[in-house]
Design a protein around this motif. Sequence first.
Motif, PDB file in Angstrom:
ATOM      1  N   GLY A 154       5.374   7.173  -8.228  1.00 24.56           N
ATOM      2  CA  GLY A 154       4.419   8.191  -7.775  1.00 24.56           C
ATOM      3  C   GLY A 154       4.838   9.597  -8.148  1.00 24.56           C
ATOM      4  O   GLY A 154       4.471  10.543  -7.455  1.00 24.56           O
ATOM      5  N   GLU A 155       5.603   9.753  -9.216  1.00 24.49           N
ATOM      6  CA  GLU A 155       6.036  11.094  -9.640  1.00 24.49           C
ATOM      7  C   GLU A 155       5.985  11.148 -11.166  1.00 24.49           C
ATOM      8  O   GLU A 155       6.634  10.359 -11.858  1.00 24.49           O
ATOM      9  N   GLY A 182       0.817  -1.226   0.000  1.00 22.79           N
ATOM     10  CA  GLY A 182       0.000   0.000   0.000  1.00 22.79           C
ATOM     11  C   GLY A 182       0.845   1.267   0.000  1.00 22.79           C
ATOM     12  O   GLY A 182       0.510   2.249   0.671  1.00 22.79           O
ATOM     13  N   MET A 183       1.949   1.250  -0.744  1.00 22.23           N
ATOM     14  CA  MET A 183       2.857   2.411  -0.699  1.00 22.23           C
ATOM     15  C   MET A 183       2.227   3.664  -1.297  1.00 22.23           C
ATOM     16  O   MET A 183       2.744   4.748  -1.106  1.00 22.23           O
ATOM     17  N   HIS A 184       1.102   3.494  -2.029  1.00 18.72           N
ATOM     18  CA  HIS A 184       0.444   4.686  -2.585  1.00 18.72           C
ATOM     19  C   HIS A 184      -0.047   5.603  -1.465  1.00 18.72           C
ATOM     20  O   HIS A 184      -0.237   6.791  -1.672  1.00 18.72           O
ATOM     21  N   SER A 185      -0.234   5.033  -0.242  1.00 23.61           N
ATOM     22  CA  SER A 185      -0.729   5.865   0.858  1.00 23.61           C
ATOM     23  C   SER A 185       0.428   6.499   1.643  1.00 23.61           C
ATOM     24  O   SER A 185       0.207   7.238   2.591  1.00 23.61           O
ATOM     25  N   TRP A 186       1.675   6.159   1.290  1.00 21.33           N
ATOM     26  CA  TRP A 186       2.820   6.818   1.940  1.00 21.33           C
ATOM     27  C   TRP A 186       3.052   8.147   1.217  1.00 21.33           C
ATOM     28  O   TRP A 186       2.580   8.327   0.087  1.00 21.33           O
ATOM     29  N   PRO A 187       3.819   9.067   1.830  1.00 24.87           N
ATOM     30  CA  PRO A 187       4.108  10.315   1.098  1.00 24.87           C
ATOM     31  C   PRO A 187       4.822  10.009  -0.213  1.00 24.87           C
ATOM     32  O   PRO A 187       5.774   9.220  -0.239  1.00 24.87           O
ATOM     33  N   GLN A 188       4.303  10.594  -1.291  1.00 25.58           N
ATOM     34  CA  GLN A 188       4.868  10.322  -2.632  1.00 25.58           C
ATOM     35  C   GLN A 188       5.914  11.379  -2.976  1.00 25.58           C
ATOM     36  O   GLN A 188       5.813  12.498  -2.486  1.00 25.58           O
ATOM     37  N   PRO A 189       6.872  11.131  -3.830  1.00 26.09           N
ATOM     38  CA  PRO A 189       7.110   9.846  -4.450  1.00 26.09           C
ATOM     39  C   PRO A 189       7.873   8.894  -3.525  1.00 26.09           C
ATOM     40  O   PRO A 189       8.487   9.317  -2.561  1.00 26.09           O
ATOM     41  N   ILE A 190       7.794   7.619  -3.874  1.00 26.93           N
ATOM     42  CA  ILE A 190       8.558   6.598  -3.149  1.00 26.93           C
ATOM     43  C   ILE A 190       9.852   6.410  -3.939  1.00 26.93           C
ATOM     44  O   ILE A 190       9.825   6.069  -5.120  1.00 26.93           O
ATOM     45  N   LYS A 191      10.981   6.642  -3.250  1.00 24.89           N
ATOM     46  CA  LYS A 191      12.272   6.515  -3.948  1.00 24.89           C
ATOM     47  C   LYS A 191      13.009   5.311  -3.376  1.00 24.89           C
ATOM     48  O   LYS A 191      13.334   5.278  -2.188  1.00 24.89           O
TER      49      LYS A 191
END
Length: 431
Positions: free
Chosen positions: A137-138, A98-107
């Motif tokens: 996510g960017e 569920g990384m879409h709910s973490w602050p984006q972007p995920i690096k």
Amino acid sequence: MPKKQKLQSPVGMSDILPEDQKYFKKIYEIAERIADFYGFLKIDTPIVEDEEVFDKGTGISTDIVRKEMFSFRTKGGDVLALRPEGTPGIARAYIEHGMHSWPQPIKLWYFGPFFRYEHPQAGRYRQFWQLGFEVLGEAGPVIDAQIIQIFYNILKDLKLKDMSVELNSIGDNQCKPYYRKLLTNYLKSRESSLCPECRKRIKENVLRFLDCKEEKCQPIKTEAPQILEHLCDECKAHFKTVLEFLDEIEIPYQLNPYLVRGLDYYTKTVFEISSSIEKEGEGEKKRMELGGGGRYDKLIKTLGGRDTPAFGGAMGVERIIMFMKRQEIEIEETKEVSVFLAQIGDLAKRKCLKLLDQFRKAKISVGESFGKDSLKAQMNRADKLGVRFTLILGQKEALDGTVIIRDMKNGKQEIVKLEKAVQEVREMLKK
Ligand code: HAM
């Protein structure tokens, strides 16, 4: 009975011997330093995934999936594959956690072994290591330029010379289908002049025609419609901005309209970094790709996640090492040994074992050859290591509870109490 063959590592897979570990370590350290600086977090995905992750992700019609995957059925009946590349596994992990709910972007970045059933040759193995960077996510073009900059800087920090960056845009879901149709029609009218592989590509994966190396197809390629001329406005603007960013950060690049890459998920920007290498024994130079990547705005959705734009790339570690060796790039060994422990006799050996541990706790690096009994052989080893002091524990010293400290620069010796040895050495090293 047939003669038993000698056991060997599997074809195309090699041991990484101690002499090569320093290259792996150096590359890892530089990648890690750059990752930390740019705020990338390390991820390790399993080296096997459900085969479907690659079928859907990398693409069922790619050479990697069709010909190069090590797939197997487990005892429980699951069909798994050794990972041929990292991106689909990372996308799967993004969805699963569920990384879409973490602050984006995920690096994210990774460093690990990958597997492709290829015909082994220089720079092409069945087990090889990659280091990769992915941003999920960017959508903005700044990320495209930044990843290219990161790869370029890693190679520069490793002191590699003669690198070149090639770039192309292969469009998105708006303009790619139109270009595909255009190219298909163009090729259909010349089908009889194409190589057999490209005749198949017309139906299966027409863009792959653009990187066909067969002589027969080259004149047809030169005349073929070029994707850069058929990009939609959005892709055109995106690509133009990527180029402007690259100009700004002074990364030299060349546009290559034939660069399409061998994986299905790419959209918009694609890139490769290469350097030239002499063909073994032939004196002729050819370019070899060290790394590549691109934007993959549709992959996460294809694997069952939300619409998530992303960009990433990976470099081959063995290839980087091959170039470092060919370009005679030395790696300084940072491990400096300050002290050597020499011993004569069983009692001294026992005491030295304890002394060694005391040095470890004091964080003073120590060399030893406890397996050797001759003092001469041990002193030779101390000389080779270039230590400042050698501690000699003979039978007499072991009985007296003392140790000789020999200054290797001037040959001066002094005798100190064994329990004071670490403290004495620490003081002497400060001078
Ligand atoms: P790739 O171009 O297939 O891209 O592989 C990246 C790099 O891995 C190549 O440039 C090459 O240096 C190295 N490599 C590939 N196959 C072999 C092999 N058989 N033996 C030795 N080295 C090899 C990818 O794998 C994508 N996942 C890159 C990416 C990340 N795209 C977006 N994100």
